[in-house]
Design a protein around this motif. Structure first.
Motif, short mmCIF file in Angstrom:
data_model
loop_
_atom_site.label_atom_id
_atom_site.label_comp_id
_atom_site.label_asym_id
_atom_site.label_seq_id
_atom_site.Cartn_x
_atom_site.Cartn_y
_atom_site.Cartn_z
N MET A 56 0.81 -1.19 0.00
CA MET A 56 0.00 0.00 0.00
C MET A 56 0.86 1.26 0.00
SD MET A 56 -3.26 0.72 2.35
CE MET A 56 -4.72 0.51 1.39
N ASN A 57 2.06 1.18 0.51
CA ASN A 57 2.95 2.33 0.54
C ASN A 57 3.45 2.71 -0.85
OD1 ASN A 57 3.24 3.66 2.89
ND2 ASN A 57 4.97 2.47 3.64
N ASP A 58 3.58 1.75 -1.74
CA ASP A 58 4.12 2.03 -3.07
C ASP A 58 3.25 3.00 -3.85
OD1 ASP A 58 6.44 0.56 -2.86
OD2 ASP A 58 5.53 -1.27 -3.66
N TRP A 59 1.96 2.79 -3.87
CA TRP A 59 1.10 3.67 -4.66
C TRP A 59 1.03 5.07 -4.07
CZ3 TRP A 59 -3.30 6.10 -3.01
CH2 TRP A 59 -3.89 5.64 -1.82
N GLN A 60 1.15 5.17 -2.73
CA GLN A 60 1.15 6.48 -2.10
C GLN A 60 2.43 7.26 -2.45
OE1 GLN A 60 0.64 5.63 2.05
NE2 GLN A 60 -1.61 5.60 1.92
N GLN A 61 3.54 6.56 -2.48
CA GLN A 61 4.79 7.22 -2.85
C GLN A 61 4.76 7.68 -4.30
OE1 GLN A 61 7.84 4.40 -1.88
NE2 GLN A 61 7.91 5.01 0.28
N ILE A 62 4.17 6.88 -5.16
CA ILE A 62 4.06 7.25 -6.57
C ILE A 62 3.19 8.49 -6.72
CG2 ILE A 62 3.16 6.52 -8.81
CD1 ILE A 62 4.06 3.67 -8.05
N VAL A 63 2.07 8.55 -5.99
CA VAL A 63 1.18 9.70 -6.06
C VAL A 63 1.88 10.95 -5.53
CG1 VAL A 63 -0.96 10.69 -5.14
CG2 VAL A 63 -0.93 8.34 -5.98
N VAL A 64 2.62 10.82 -4.46
CA VAL A 64 3.35 11.97 -3.90
C VAL A 64 4.40 12.45 -4.89
CG1 VAL A 64 4.97 12.64 -2.08
CG2 VAL A 64 2.91 11.37 -1.50
N ILE A 65 5.11 11.55 -5.51
CA ILE A 65 6.13 11.93 -6.49
C ILE A 65 5.49 12.65 -7.67
CG2 ILE A 65 7.76 10.99 -8.19
CD1 ILE A 65 8.49 8.87 -6.07
N ILE A 66 4.35 12.16 -8.13
CA ILE A 66 3.65 12.81 -9.24
C ILE A 66 3.20 14.21 -8.85
CG2 ILE A 66 1.56 12.73 -10.65
CD1 ILE A 66 1.89 9.67 -10.71
N LEU A 67 2.64 14.35 -7.66
CA LEU A 67 2.19 15.67 -7.20
C LEU A 67 3.35 16.65 -7.04
CD1 LEU A 67 -0.56 14.72 -4.59
CD2 LEU A 67 -0.87 15.75 -6.84
N LEU A 68 4.45 16.19 -6.48
CA LEU A 68 5.62 17.05 -6.33
C LEU A 68 6.18 17.46 -7.69
CD1 LEU A 68 7.49 15.43 -3.31
CD2 LEU A 68 6.30 17.61 -3.39
N THR A 69 6.18 16.54 -8.63
CA THR A 69 6.66 16.85 -9.97
C THR A 69 5.78 17.91 -10.62
OG1 THR A 69 7.49 14.58 -10.19
CG2 THR A 69 7.25 15.86 -12.21
N LEU A 70 4.47 17.78 -10.48
CA LEU A 70 3.56 18.77 -11.04
C LEU A 70 3.76 20.14 -10.39
CD1 LEU A 70 0.28 16.67 -11.39
CD2 LEU A 70 1.80 17.45 -13.22
N CYS A 71 4.00 20.17 -9.08
CA CYS A 71 4.25 21.44 -8.39
C CYS A 71 5.55 22.08 -8.89
CB CYS A 71 4.33 21.21 -6.88
SG CYS A 71 2.74 20.84 -6.13
N VAL A 72 6.58 21.30 -9.06
CA VAL A 72 7.86 21.83 -9.54
C VAL A 72 7.70 22.37 -10.96
CG1 VAL A 72 10.19 21.15 -10.23
CG2 VAL A 72 9.29 20.42 -8.03
#
Length: 71
Positions: free
Chosen positions: A1-17
């Motif tokens: 369950m941690n893997d998909w959360q990390q992927i979502v966080v990485i995607i959100l951070l990338t969009l913010c950057v």
């Protein structure tokens, strides 16, 4: 369950950057295009006042130069 959360966080951070980088790029592009850097200011801006004063000085000096060379 941690893997998909990390992927979502990485995607959100990338969009913010990407969003921040685009904002910075458009700011510097406007200043390079000689656009008014204070057009989005809600209050008076010293930079705008200085820019307007400098434009007036340049405009007046151009008129004087044209009169001198042609007259």
């Amino acid at each position: 369950m941690n893997d998909w959360q990390q992927i979502v966080v990485i995607i959100l951070l990338t969009l913010c950057v990407i969003r921040i980088a685009l904002s910075i790029y458009t700011f510097f592009r406007k200043t390079n295009d000689k656009a008014n850097p204070c057009e989005t200011c809600s209050t008076g801006c010293e930079l705008k006042n200085m820019l307007d004063k400098k434009r007036d000085e340049c405009h007046n000096s151009r008129k004087e130069n044209k009169k001198k060379c042609c007259g």
